[in-house]
Write a protein that holds these residues in place. Structure first.
Motif, PDB file in Angstrom:
ATOM      1  N   GLN A  48       0.854  -1.212   0.168  1.00 50.63           N
ATOM      2  CA  GLN A  48       0.028   0.011   0.098  1.00 50.63           C
ATOM      3  C   GLN A  48       0.852   1.165   0.112  1.00 50.63           C
ATOM      4  O   GLN A  48       0.528   2.523  -0.384  1.00 50.63           O
ATOM      5  CB  GLN A  48      -1.028  -0.174   1.397  1.00 50.63           C
ATOM      6  CG  GLN A  48      -1.857  -1.196   1.179  1.00 50.63           C
ATOM      7  CD  GLN A  48      -3.243  -0.789   0.379  1.00 50.63           C
ATOM      8  OE1 GLN A  48      -2.937   0.113  -0.797  1.00 50.63           O
ATOM      9  NE2 GLN A  48      -4.142  -1.553   0.457  1.00 50.63           N
ATOM     10  N   SER A 222      -7.638  12.477   1.647  1.00 50.31           N
ATOM     11  CA  SER A 222      -8.527  11.449   2.411  1.00 50.31           C
ATOM     12  C   SER A 222      -9.335  10.489   1.899  1.00 50.31           C
ATOM     13  O   SER A 222      -9.519   9.241   2.291  1.00 50.31           O
ATOM     14  CB  SER A 222      -9.588  12.509   3.154  1.00 50.31           C
ATOM     15  OG  SER A 222      -8.860  13.384   3.967  1.00 50.31           O
ATOM     16  N   THR A 226      -8.797   6.412   2.792  1.00 51.91           N
ATOM     17  CA  THR A 226     -10.032   5.658   3.611  1.00 51.91           C
ATOM     18  C   THR A 226      -9.983   4.340   2.750  1.00 51.91           C
ATOM     19  O   THR A 226     -10.308   3.174   3.262  1.00 51.91           O
ATOM     20  CB  THR A 226     -11.246   6.582   3.387  1.00 51.91           C
ATOM     21  OG1 THR A 226     -11.305   7.791   4.117  1.00 51.91           O
ATOM     22  CG2 THR A 226     -12.398   5.660   3.818  1.00 51.91           C
ATOM     23  N   THR A 227      -9.980   4.498   1.327  1.00 52.16           N
ATOM     24  CA  THR A 227      -9.887   3.188   0.512  1.00 52.16           C
ATOM     25  C   THR A 227      -8.811   2.086   1.022  1.00 52.16           C
ATOM     26  O   THR A 227      -8.797   0.936   1.194  1.00 52.16           O
ATOM     27  CB  THR A 227      -9.517   3.592  -0.849  1.00 52.16           C
ATOM     28  OG1 THR A 227     -10.694   4.532  -1.261  1.00 52.16           O
ATOM     29  CG2 THR A 227      -9.794   2.354  -1.711  1.00 52.16           C
ATOM     30  N   ILE A 229      -7.219   1.997   3.966  1.00 57.00           N
ATOM     31  CA  ILE A 229      -7.486   1.402   5.309  1.00 57.00           C
ATOM     32  C   ILE A 229      -8.528   0.272   5.344  1.00 57.00           C
ATOM     33  O   ILE A 229      -8.410  -0.894   5.907  1.00 57.00           O
ATOM     34  CB  ILE A 229      -7.864   2.495   6.374  1.00 57.00           C
ATOM     35  CG1 ILE A 229      -6.614   3.431   6.551  1.00 57.00           C
ATOM     36  CG2 ILE A 229      -8.601   2.014   7.508  1.00 57.00           C
ATOM     37  CD1 ILE A 229      -7.298   4.603   7.377  1.00 57.00           C
ATOM     38  N   LEU A 230      -9.755   0.672   4.587  1.00 64.51           N
ATOM     39  CA  LEU A 230     -10.823  -0.449   4.546  1.00 64.51           C
ATOM     40  C   LEU A 230     -10.092  -1.415   3.559  1.00 64.51           C
ATOM     41  O   LEU A 230     -10.286  -2.785   3.844  1.00 64.51           O
ATOM     42  CB  LEU A 230     -11.915   0.278   3.509  1.00 64.51           C
ATOM     43  CG  LEU A 230     -12.873   1.450   4.371  1.00 64.51           C
ATOM     44  CD1 LEU A 230     -13.794   1.609   3.389  1.00 64.51           C
ATOM     45  CD2 LEU A 230     -13.091   0.664   5.618  1.00 64.51           C
ATOM     46  N   THR A 231      -9.448  -1.512   2.661  1.00 64.81           N
ATOM     47  CA  THR A 231      -8.844  -2.569   1.715  1.00 64.81           C
ATOM     48  C   THR A 231      -7.900  -3.311   2.600  1.00 64.81           C
ATOM     49  O   THR A 231      -7.930  -4.637   2.884  1.00 64.81           O
ATOM     50  CB  THR A 231      -8.128  -1.936   0.633  1.00 64.81           C
ATOM     51  OG1 THR A 231      -8.991  -1.205  -0.250  1.00 64.81           O
ATOM     52  CG2 THR A 231      -7.637  -3.162  -0.308  1.00 64.81           C
ATOM     53  N   THR A 232      -7.201  -2.607   3.572  1.00 65.18           N
ATOM     54  CA  THR A 232      -6.041  -3.300   4.223  1.00 65.18           C
ATOM     55  C   THR A 232      -6.908  -4.069   5.314  1.00 65.18           C
ATOM     56  O   THR A 232      -6.612  -5.193   5.773  1.00 65.18           O
ATOM     57  CB  THR A 232      -5.202  -2.272   5.026  1.00 65.18           C
ATOM     58  OG1 THR A 232      -4.694  -1.577   3.835  1.00 65.18           O
ATOM     59  CG2 THR A 232      -4.216  -3.074   5.749  1.00 65.18           C
ATOM     60  N   LEU A 233      -7.736  -3.454   6.041  1.00 71.66           N
ATOM     61  CA  LEU A 233      -8.570  -4.104   7.222  1.00 71.66           C
ATOM     62  C   LEU A 233      -9.363  -5.427   6.504  1.00 71.66           C
ATOM     63  O   LEU A 233      -9.382  -6.491   7.131  1.00 71.66           O
ATOM     64  CB  LEU A 233      -9.646  -3.192   7.829  1.00 71.66           C
ATOM     65  CG  LEU A 233      -9.027  -1.995   8.732  1.00 71.66           C
ATOM     66  CD1 LEU A 233     -10.130  -1.226   9.334  1.00 71.66           C
ATOM     67  CD2 LEU A 233      -8.380  -2.739   9.836  1.00 71.66           C
ATOM     68  N   PHE A 234     -10.097  -5.384   5.511  1.00 75.32           N
ATOM     69  CA  PHE A 234     -10.750  -6.462   4.875  1.00 75.32           C
ATOM     70  C   PHE A 234      -9.732  -7.671   4.511  1.00 75.32           C
ATOM     71  O   PHE A 234     -10.138  -8.737   4.671  1.00 75.32           O
ATOM     72  CB  PHE A 234     -11.477  -5.967   3.739  1.00 75.32           C
ATOM     73  CG  PHE A 234     -12.840  -5.434   4.008  1.00 75.32           C
ATOM     74  CD1 PHE A 234     -13.757  -6.207   4.832  1.00 75.32           C
ATOM     75  CD2 PHE A 234     -13.262  -4.146   3.935  1.00 75.32           C
ATOM     76  CE1 PHE A 234     -15.234  -5.434   5.232  1.00 75.32           C
ATOM     77  CE2 PHE A 234     -14.509  -3.324   4.117  1.00 75.32           C
ATOM     78  CZ  PHE A 234     -15.352  -4.077   4.693  1.00 75.32           C
TER      79      PHE A 234
END
Length: 500
Positions: A48, A222, A226-227, A229-234
């Motif tokens: 990332q 931003s 946000t994209t 962070i969400l991609t990494t978490l999933f």
């Protein structure tokens, strides 16, 4: 007792070392699942980060290209406006300025001032200098070096116009409505001041078209952040679930391999998982079956031999009674007693060592209290909190009972200490007896070896203790204490897979 205070201090020190070790183990996990998750986190962060770096550089390059293009257009317009006012007669300039303010017709807020306006510039940035340098170069090329040019950016609420005492916010709204529409976003305004002649400055102010120059620019916008962070978490969530699902059979295999040294008769493992795990589990089950058959055959053979020896021993006793020589009868009976003691001792060793019981979580502190119940006045326990130990409860109780009984029998008192050191459970038992000569420390574990012939027994107790400790993958050590007595140290390692 004189040993209590030093032992307490040593136990506290070892407890601190244990807690430190556990903290370091938590910070650097040792399980395959946690290490894989850590590798995934680092890999995702690097991927990332690299992709974001490339994306930001590309976006910044495109943004800078657009800024340079907009700066060229503004510079050309400013050069044309300056040339127009330079050629316009003085008596007509105020008429043109009134028309521009009332009717528009220019992208600039234009004024002719008798002095240079001192601005409150925005913070320096690479984009700000890029635009200023580009406009300055074009104006110098279009107008010539004889006309000084001052270029900067200022916020609308701090922008001075007409003179150094008048703010833009103090002018009628219509004066700036055509060129400086910044009420909502408070965007920085580009200000150009060109000295046409002595005490005559042409003042041009305008908004830069998008992309706008901002003072504090985020490294990653931003929406992009946000994209990411969400991609990494999933990705981490699904990866963790996948690896946990795949490593469960491996964890069961590791635990079974660790427990097999204690419990050879545990149930076969279910063969599941990936092909490599399936093959390893099948090989483990086959190895366990072979060991079970081998041990069973040895036990059957040993039991049969021990049983069959009783018959000839009985016959020899009967025949010895038929002898006329009393001396020979006594010698025969003494030899037969020794032989019978060996047979009984061998049977007892097998029964006491090979205890067929399931592995369970054992509260060792509670177990030692149970062992010492019959010696309330002769035992003292220094027990700190220790985690439950996975082992065979009856075997461990028999091991500790033998050691405590020996300490009371030969040393009158027993001081028992428990503590966790690293991944091992350490138990020490110290008596007040005469100790054991160092040259006998290893020999005393051999079957039928007894240093006190006056006491009853077969000399098998310490051998059984060592077998039980070794069955739990532990070690036992004998040390003559400096202040007297024998110190027995047990180290029982905990299974590294007990928490999986």
């Amino acid at each position: 007792m004189s040993l209590s205070q030093p032992s307490d201090m040593k136990a506290s020190t070892e407890q601190i070392k244990y807690l430190t070790t556990r903290l370091l183990a938590w910070l650097w996990p040792r399980s395959l699942l946690h290490r894989m998750v850590m590798i995934i986190i680092v890999s995702v962060a690097l991927a990332q980060g690299i992709s974001s770096f490339i994306w930001v550089n590309l976006f910044t390059k495109q943004e800078n290209t657009a800024l340079v293009s907009n700066a060229e257009q503004l510079a050309n317009s400013a050069a044309s406006t300056a040339s127009f006012f330079k050629k316009l007669p003085l008596e007509y300039r105020h008429i043109v300025l009134d028309q521009l303010r009332n009717m528009g017709g220019s992208r600039f807020f234009v004024s002719l001032n008798s002095e240079e306006i001192q601005l409150t510039p925005i913070a320096d940035s690479a984009q700000k200098h890029l635009v200023i340098n580009k406009i300055h170069d074009i104006l110098r090329e279009k107008l010539g070096p004889q006309y000084p040019v001052k270029i900067d950016f200022s916020r609308p609420d701090k922008l001075k116009v007409l003179n150094n005492n008048t703010l833009l916010s103090e002018l009628p709204p219509s004066w700036a409505s055509y060129s400086l529409l910044t009420h909502e976003q408070n965007l920085p305004i580009l200000v150009l001041q060109i000295e046409l002649s002595k005490n005559e400055w042409l003042y041009l102010a305008a908004l830069m078209p998008p992309p706008y120059i901002v003072e504090h620019k985020d490294w990653i916008p931003s929406p992009q952040l946000t994209t990411i962070i969400l991609t990494t978490l999933f990705l981490l969530l699904f990866t963790f679930a996948l690896f946990q699902w795949q490593t469960q059979p491996l964890a069961r295999l590791a635990r079974a391999a660790s427990d097999m040294s204690i419990d050879l008769h545990q149930a076969p493992l279910k063969e599941e998982g990936a092909l490599e795990l399936l093959t390893a589990t099948r090989a483990f089950n086959q190895m366990q079956q072979k060991l079970q058959r081998y041990i069973a055959d040895r036990e059957s053979l040993f039991g049969a031999i021990s049983h069959d020896l009783k018959t000839p021993i009985t016959r020899l006793r009967l025949r010895a009674e038929l002898l006329d020589d009393e001396t020979q009868i006594e010698k025969f009976n003494a030899d037969l007693d020794d032989l019978e003691m060996m047979v009984k001792g061998a049977i007892q060793t097998v029964k006491d060592t090979d205890i067929h019981e399931n592995i369970a979580e054992v509260d060792m502190l509670k177990l030692i209290h149970q062992v010492c119940e019959i010696y309330p006045q002769q035992t003292r326990i220094i027990g700190h909190y220790v985690a439950p130990y996975r082992g065979k409860p009856l075997a461990l109780k028999r091991c500790l009972t033998n050691l405590v009984d020996n300490a009371i029998k030969y040393g009158d008192q027993a001081l028992i200490t428990l503590m966790d050191i690293g991944d091992d459970l350490h138990i020490t038992i110290q008596d007040r007896g005469p100790g054991i000569p160092e040259q006998q420390h290893q020999r005393i574990f051999n079957p039928y070896v007894r240093l006190h012939q006056a006491e009853e027994g077969y000399g098998l107790g310490l051998g059984i203790v060592r077998n039980i400790v070794h069955a739990h993958c532990g070690d036992i050590e004998l040390i003559n204490a400096s202040d007297g007595g024998l110190l027995v140290k047990l180290r029982l390692p905990r299974s590294p897979y007990s928490e999986l």
